[in-house]
Design an enzyme around this catalytic site. Sequence first.
Site, PDB file in Angstrom:
ATOM      1  N   SER A 130      39.559  50.916  48.357  1.00  0.00           N
ATOM      2  CA  SER A 130      39.339  50.174  49.354  1.00  0.00           C
ATOM      3  C   SER A 130      40.420  49.596  50.287  1.00  0.00           C
ATOM      4  O   SER A 130      40.454  49.470  51.297  1.00  0.00           O
ATOM      5  CB  SER A 130      38.470  48.920  48.872  1.00  0.00           C
ATOM      6  OG  SER A 130      38.240  47.864  49.877  1.00  0.00           O
ATOM      7  N   ARG A 152      29.067  46.629  46.543  1.00  0.00           N
ATOM      8  CA  ARG A 152      29.434  46.088  45.404  1.00  0.00           C
ATOM      9  C   ARG A 152      29.603  44.863  44.888  1.00  0.00           C
ATOM     10  O   ARG A 152      29.490  44.444  43.871  1.00  0.00           O
ATOM     11  CB  ARG A 152      30.968  46.679  45.338  1.00  0.00           C
ATOM     12  CG  ARG A 152      31.227  48.270  45.143  1.00  0.00           C
ATOM     13  CD  ARG A 152      32.822  48.534  45.710  1.00  0.00           C
ATOM     14  NE  ARG A 152      33.565  48.043  45.050  1.00  0.00           N
ATOM     15  CZ  ARG A 152      34.896  47.545  45.462  1.00  0.00           C
ATOM     16  NH1 ARG A 152      35.204  47.999  46.744  1.00  0.00           N
ATOM     17  NH2 ARG A 152      35.718  47.073  44.451  1.00  0.00           N
ATOM     18  N   LYS A 182      42.062  50.662  54.094  1.00  0.00           N
ATOM     19  CA  LYS A 182      42.207  49.902  55.471  1.00  0.00           C
ATOM     20  C   LYS A 182      43.495  50.083  55.888  1.00  0.00           C
ATOM     21  O   LYS A 182      43.788  50.113  57.151  1.00  0.00           O
ATOM     22  CB  LYS A 182      41.703  48.424  55.143  1.00  0.00           C
ATOM     23  CG  LYS A 182      40.385  48.464  54.746  1.00  0.00           C
ATOM     24  CD  LYS A 182      40.014  46.850  54.458  1.00  0.00           C
ATOM     25  CE  LYS A 182      40.240  46.839  52.747  1.00  0.00           C
ATOM     26  NZ  LYS A 182      38.893  46.085  52.371  1.00  0.00           N
TER      27      LYS A 182
END
Length: 433
Positions: free
Chosen positions: A183, A168, A187
Amino acid sequence: MRTVDLITKKRDGGELSKAEIDALIAGYTEGSIPDYQMSAMAMAIFFKGMTPSERADLTMAMVHSGETIDLSGIAGVKVDKHSTGGVGDTTTLVLAPLVASIGVPVAKMSGRGLGHTGGTIDKLESVPGFHVEIDNDQFIDLVNRNGLAVIGQSDKLTPADKKLYGLRDVTGTVNSIPLIASSIMSKKIASGADAIVLDVKTGDGAFMKEMSEAEDLAACMVDIGNRVGRKTVAVLSDMSQPLGKAIGNALEVREAIDTLRGVGPEDLTSLCLELGSHMAVLAGVAQSKEDARSMLEQSISSGKALAKFRTFLEAQGGDVSVVDDPDKLPSAKYRFEAPAKQSGYVSSIAAESMGVAAMLLGAGRATKDSKIDLAVGIVLNKKVGERVEEGQSLATIHANTESVDEALAIIYEAIGISDRQVTPSPLIVGEVK
Ligand code: URA
Ligand code: CA
């Protein structure tokens, strides 16, 4: 299923199923789907967005692309905090011992990373001896015993996110809210969080400069969390000026110690109390935010929070005498002041620019391999709204070089002074849950 069919489906505004998203992420992670197809997909998502269930499916597909951390050996609800990043953001250093001191288990995985200053681990490493080289069992054991431990980020978590984020970055698709949200959430979930408190920054120094974008991102992350069974709360906070006064690694550790002692900057203290209250409620340690806040305030005034910080540093090899004698922290060879060129009221302190100035001094990493200088940075002597007289210092530069002209020029450019009185923007600007 052919990847090109998934790309055209998204390009035309269709909704991908869970099976399709799983196949896409698995194929991309193992390399059977090439970068050029994934970048076309990222661009299609950039323009067409994702539905709430697509975002949740993408998040969990990325979680399952690699290892996940199992924190089930720790009793209680493991609440993690994430900040979308700001300048001089010292909150983690304060929050971790603060909430641990009232019984919220903190099993923190942190990074070094790029940026204006180091990551949480770099900052903590300015305490002589402190280290995060502990294995998983020791990590869990320390949290069970002391309520708090910090370990380095495993590079085996969310490989799909790592690969996709890199892609990206070079294809103009970073700035897509569903991609950012999945994203970040992937995590946190892979690191074992049962519940998540998000600090979404808005303003000059933030990733999301516009309030409306920050709100959208916050709502998107909260929705993902709630769909995948992790209670999530987002606080929107102002990053139009740096948080607290210190920007720099050891300087921020000193600021964190002051804050745990109850004499820290007002804005940093108030953000930590706000985020900490949400964490305590999600962890089930307090019934309400109000109860949580008074427990946290009590812990600061009684010295319990600072005692927890000592225990934590000691357990991971740190020299605890720095708590009473912060002069033992790395300190820079030179100090330079930035005296105000006119009298008036500080009207703005461009956070981003102050971060850049700190990085020029060596406080942060420009690339993955650059070395960081733990001692250097900037301490603001005035914040927005404060009165300053000509010649009074606006900021102090801590440097290990005598040539600080470039940093000084940026600092002068970043700080606005007005003849008229200025009201600073409120620190907490919203909440999503
Ligand atoms: N931070 C992340 O971790 N991911 C993004 O996509 C953007 C910012
Ligand atoms: Ca700070």
